[in-house]
Design a protein around this motif. Structure first.
Motif, PDB file in Angstrom:
ATOM      1  N   ALA A 270      45.436  39.670  57.940  1.00 41.19           N
ATOM      2  CA  ALA A 270      44.711  38.403  57.806  1.00 41.19           C
ATOM      3  C   ALA A 270      43.909  38.372  56.509  1.00 41.19           C
ATOM      4  O   ALA A 270      43.874  37.344  55.810  1.00 41.19           O
ATOM      5  CB  ALA A 270      43.795  38.206  59.009  1.00 41.19           C
ATOM      6  N   ARG A 271      43.273  39.475  56.172  1.00 42.23           N
ATOM      7  CA  ARG A 271      42.507  39.537  54.924  1.00 42.23           C
ATOM      8  C   ARG A 271      43.415  39.400  53.705  1.00 42.23           C
ATOM      9  O   ARG A 271      43.059  38.730  52.729  1.00 42.23           O
ATOM     10  CB  ARG A 271      41.722  40.846  54.846  1.00 42.23           C
ATOM     11  CG  ARG A 271      40.579  40.950  55.844  1.00 42.23           C
ATOM     12  CD  ARG A 271      39.682  42.130  55.509  1.00 42.23           C
ATOM     13  NE  ARG A 271      38.579  42.275  56.449  1.00 42.23           N
ATOM     14  CZ  ARG A 271      37.493  42.989  56.232  1.00 42.23           C
ATOM     15  NH1 ARG A 271      37.374  43.655  55.073  1.00 42.23           N
ATOM     16  NH2 ARG A 271      36.533  43.082  57.123  1.00 42.23           N
ATOM     17  N   LEU A 272      44.568  40.035  53.766  1.00 33.55           N
ATOM     18  CA  LEU A 272      45.499  39.962  52.643  1.00 33.55           C
ATOM     19  C   LEU A 272      46.064  38.555  52.490  1.00 33.55           C
ATOM     20  O   LEU A 272      46.237  38.060  51.368  1.00 33.55           O
ATOM     21  CB  LEU A 272      46.630  40.972  52.840  1.00 33.55           C
ATOM     22  CG  LEU A 272      46.235  42.441  52.650  1.00 33.55           C
ATOM     23  CD1 LEU A 272      47.298  43.370  53.224  1.00 33.55           C
ATOM     24  CD2 LEU A 272      45.994  42.757  51.177  1.00 33.55           C
ATOM     25  N   ARG A 273      46.352  37.879  53.601  1.00 34.67           N
ATOM     26  CA  ARG A 273      46.859  36.513  53.524  1.00 34.67           C
ATOM     27  C   ARG A 273      45.779  35.577  52.964  1.00 34.67           C
ATOM     28  O   ARG A 273      46.092  34.651  52.198  1.00 34.67           O
ATOM     29  CB  ARG A 273      47.329  36.039  54.903  1.00 34.67           C
ATOM     30  CG  ARG A 273      48.554  36.797  55.396  1.00 34.67           C
ATOM     31  CD  ARG A 273      49.199  36.109  56.599  1.00 34.67           C
ATOM     32  NE  ARG A 273      50.311  36.893  57.108  1.00 34.67           N
ATOM     33  CZ  ARG A 273      51.524  36.923  56.573  1.00 34.67           C
ATOM     34  NH1 ARG A 273      51.769  36.208  55.479  1.00 34.67           N
ATOM     35  NH2 ARG A 273      52.479  37.650  57.096  1.00 34.67           N
ATOM     36  N   GLN A 274      44.547  35.814  53.356  1.00 33.76           N
ATOM     37  CA  GLN A 274      43.452  35.021  52.807  1.00 33.76           C
ATOM     38  C   GLN A 274      43.324  35.258  51.302  1.00 33.76           C
ATOM     39  O   GLN A 274      43.104  34.327  50.521  1.00 33.76           O
ATOM     40  CB  GLN A 274      42.143  35.365  53.501  1.00 33.76           C
ATOM     41  CG  GLN A 274      40.948  34.565  52.993  1.00 33.76           C
ATOM     42  CD  GLN A 274      39.660  34.929  53.698  1.00 33.76           C
ATOM     43  OE1 GLN A 274      39.652  35.764  54.600  1.00 33.76           O
ATOM     44  NE2 GLN A 274      38.562  34.320  53.289  1.00 33.76           N
ATOM     45  N   MET A 275      43.472  36.505  50.887  1.00 37.97           N
ATOM     46  CA  MET A 275      43.415  36.840  49.461  1.00 37.97           C
ATOM     47  C   MET A 275      44.538  36.142  48.702  1.00 37.97           C
ATOM     48  O   MET A 275      44.332  35.617  47.600  1.00 37.97           O
ATOM     49  CB  MET A 275      43.512  38.358  49.295  1.00 37.97           C
ATOM     50  CG  MET A 275      43.359  38.845  47.875  1.00 37.97           C
ATOM     51  SD  MET A 275      43.429  40.671  47.820  1.00 37.97           S
ATOM     52  CE  MET A 275      43.321  40.919  46.028  1.00 37.97           C
ATOM     53  N   ALA A 277      46.013  33.360  49.555  1.00 37.37           N
ATOM     54  CA  ALA A 277      45.702  31.933  49.495  1.00 37.37           C
ATOM     55  C   ALA A 277      44.682  31.647  48.395  1.00 37.37           C
ATOM     56  O   ALA A 277      44.787  30.643  47.675  1.00 37.37           O
ATOM     57  CB  ALA A 277      45.174  31.466  50.853  1.00 37.37           C
ATOM     58  N   GLU A 278      43.694  32.536  48.262  1.00 36.95           N
ATOM     59  CA  GLU A 278      42.681  32.356  47.213  1.00 36.95           C
ATOM     60  C   GLU A 278      43.293  32.481  45.826  1.00 36.95           C
ATOM     61  O   GLU A 278      42.813  31.876  44.867  1.00 36.95           O
ATOM     62  CB  GLU A 278      41.573  33.399  47.396  1.00 36.95           C
ATOM     63  CG  GLU A 278      40.731  33.181  48.650  1.00 36.95           C
ATOM     64  CD  GLU A 278      39.811  34.346  48.943  1.00 36.95           C
ATOM     65  OE1 GLU A 278      39.922  35.382  48.226  1.00 36.95           O
ATOM     66  OE2 GLU A 278      38.997  34.254  49.888  1.00 36.95           O
ATOM     67  N   MET A 279      44.379  33.282  45.723  1.00 38.11           N
ATOM     68  CA  MET A 279      45.067  33.434  44.451  1.00 38.11           C
ATOM     69  C   MET A 279      46.094  32.334  44.209  1.00 38.11           C
ATOM     70  O   MET A 279      46.754  32.296  43.171  1.00 38.11           O
ATOM     71  CB  MET A 279      45.758  34.808  44.397  1.00 38.11           C
ATOM     72  CG  MET A 279      44.791  35.984  44.424  1.00 38.11           C
ATOM     73  SD  MET A 279      45.612  37.595  44.657  1.00 38.11           S
ATOM     74  CE  MET A 279      46.576  37.696  43.135  1.00 38.11           C
ATOM     75  N   GLY A 280      46.254  31.439  45.203  1.00 39.09           N
ATOM     76  CA  GLY A 280      47.181  30.331  45.065  1.00 39.09           C
ATOM     77  C   GLY A 280      48.628  30.730  45.188  1.00 39.09           C
ATOM     78  O   GLY A 280      49.509  30.066  44.638  1.00 39.09           O
ATOM     79  N   GLN A 281      48.898  31.809  45.948  1.00 38.37           N
ATOM     80  CA  GLN A 281      50.280  32.273  46.082  1.00 38.37           C
ATOM     81  C   GLN A 281      50.969  31.581  47.246  1.00 38.37           C
ATOM     82  O   GLN A 281      50.359  31.282  48.271  1.00 38.37           O
ATOM     83  CB  GLN A 281      50.321  33.793  46.284  1.00 38.37           C
ATOM     84  CG  GLN A 281      49.857  34.568  45.064  1.00 38.37           C
ATOM     85  CD  GLN A 281      49.964  36.073  45.260  1.00 38.37           C
ATOM     86  OE1 GLN A 281      50.388  36.534  46.313  1.00 38.37           O
ATOM     87  NE2 GLN A 281      49.593  36.822  44.251  1.00 38.37           N
ATOM     88  N   ALA A 282      52.253  31.350  47.100  1.00 40.05           N
ATOM     89  CA  ALA A 282      53.048  30.709  48.144  1.00 40.05           C
ATOM     90  C   ALA A 282      53.331  31.707  49.251  1.00 40.05           C
ATOM     91  O   ALA A 282      53.107  32.911  49.133  1.00 40.05           O
ATOM     92  CB  ALA A 282      54.365  30.214  47.547  1.00 40.05           C
TER      93      ALA A 282
END
Length: 289
Positions: A270-275, A277-282
């Motif tokens: 979950a933390r990695l997915r949030q990271m 998203a913050e980086m704007g990755q698909a």
């Protein structure tokens, strides 16, 4: 934030040692226990990499022997600004990996054959980036210091009665016995909390090194699913090494509570997915290379 939390936990461990030493052994007993623990862990610090690699029968590889893995580690080490570590492969079907070595100049990373068989190149890169983050963060040193203090606390508890009557102890004999039972448990809890904190930090650092948090997120999910049904007999026989692996290799510790060395995989993902998203990755990250 992870660094601050680690510092607070290590300060708590130090405070616990001082309190237990004062109550059980007085100044003399505290010094003896600390010196013995330092000597034991200093030996481990300088020799642990050789010991653990030999324990798991790890085989060192070079570019010719394992071009894909070696090339991934080489590129990631360059991304991280680290010296090229030694690269090892462990003949074990359980997908897993760890890093060892007393400093970045003497580091080694190891991956199991199960990991290389089941993960894509992108996922392997995420895992190796996580291990290099441990190297860059000098987590081996952090955990050695923590183990030194925890060992000193356990030593005080085990030999507390042999230090003689400690007049500074206001608890009496029954209070001293209670301290002897609870102090090692408290030290172990703090030690495990520090280990979990360093795992979160390595996840974030690894995502930054490879530039793709979702690579590591996907790898963690896949490793977790596979590792549940595959034994790592060497790890089961040597549970003290479990904290080194990216996923807990022991089947008996799969709950995220005070007694585990690893956070729950879903929390890490979950933390990695949030990271990401913050980086704007698909949702589908770019391929390796």
């Amino acid at each position: 934030m992870n660094g601050l939390r680690t510092g607070i936990l290590m300060a708590a461990m130090t405070g616990l040692f001082l309190a237990v030493g004062y109550l059980l052994g007085g100044a003399g007993g505290m010094v003896v226990a600390f010196l013995v623990a330092v000597a034991m862990n200093a030996f481990a610090y300088w020799n642990a990499d050789k010991m653990v690699l030999r324990m798991y029968r790890a085989r060192q590889v070079d570019r010719a022997g394992a071009p894909a893995l070696y090339g991934i580690v080489e590129q990631l080490a360059d991304n991280a600004g680290l010296p090229m570590p030694r690269v090892y492969i462990i003949e074990n079907e359980q997908p897993n990996a760890f890093a060892t070595g007393r400093n970045p100049e003497n580091a080694a990373v190891a991956a199991t054959t199960g990991l290389l068989k089941r993960l894509t190149a992108e996922e392997v890169a995420g895992v190796m980036a996580h291990e290099l983050a441990h190297v860059k963060n000098r987590d081996t040193l952090t955990m050695t210091i923590t183990a030194t203090i925890a060992g000193a606390i356990s030593m005080l508890a085990n030999f507390g009665l042999f230090f003689g009557d400690n007049r500074n102890n206001p608890l009496g004999i029954f209070g001293a016995i209670l301290v002897m039972i609870l102090a090692p448990l408290a030290a172990a809890l703090v030690q495990m909390a520090i280990s979990r904190t360093r795992e979160y930090a390595a996840d974030r650092g690894g995502a930054e090194i490879c530039g793709q948090p979702l690579w590591l997120a996907s790898a963690l999910e896949k490793i977790e699913r596979s590792a549940r049904g595959i034994d790592n007999r060497t790890a089961e026989g040597n549970p003290a090494t479990a904290h080194m692996f990216i996923i807990n290799p022991l089947h008996s510790q799969q709950i995220d509570n005070l007694f585990t060395t690893h956070p729950r995989t879903e929390n890490r993902v979950a933390r990695l997915r949030q990271m990401a998203a913050e980086m704007g990755q698909a949702a589908q990250p770019r391929p390796w290379g």
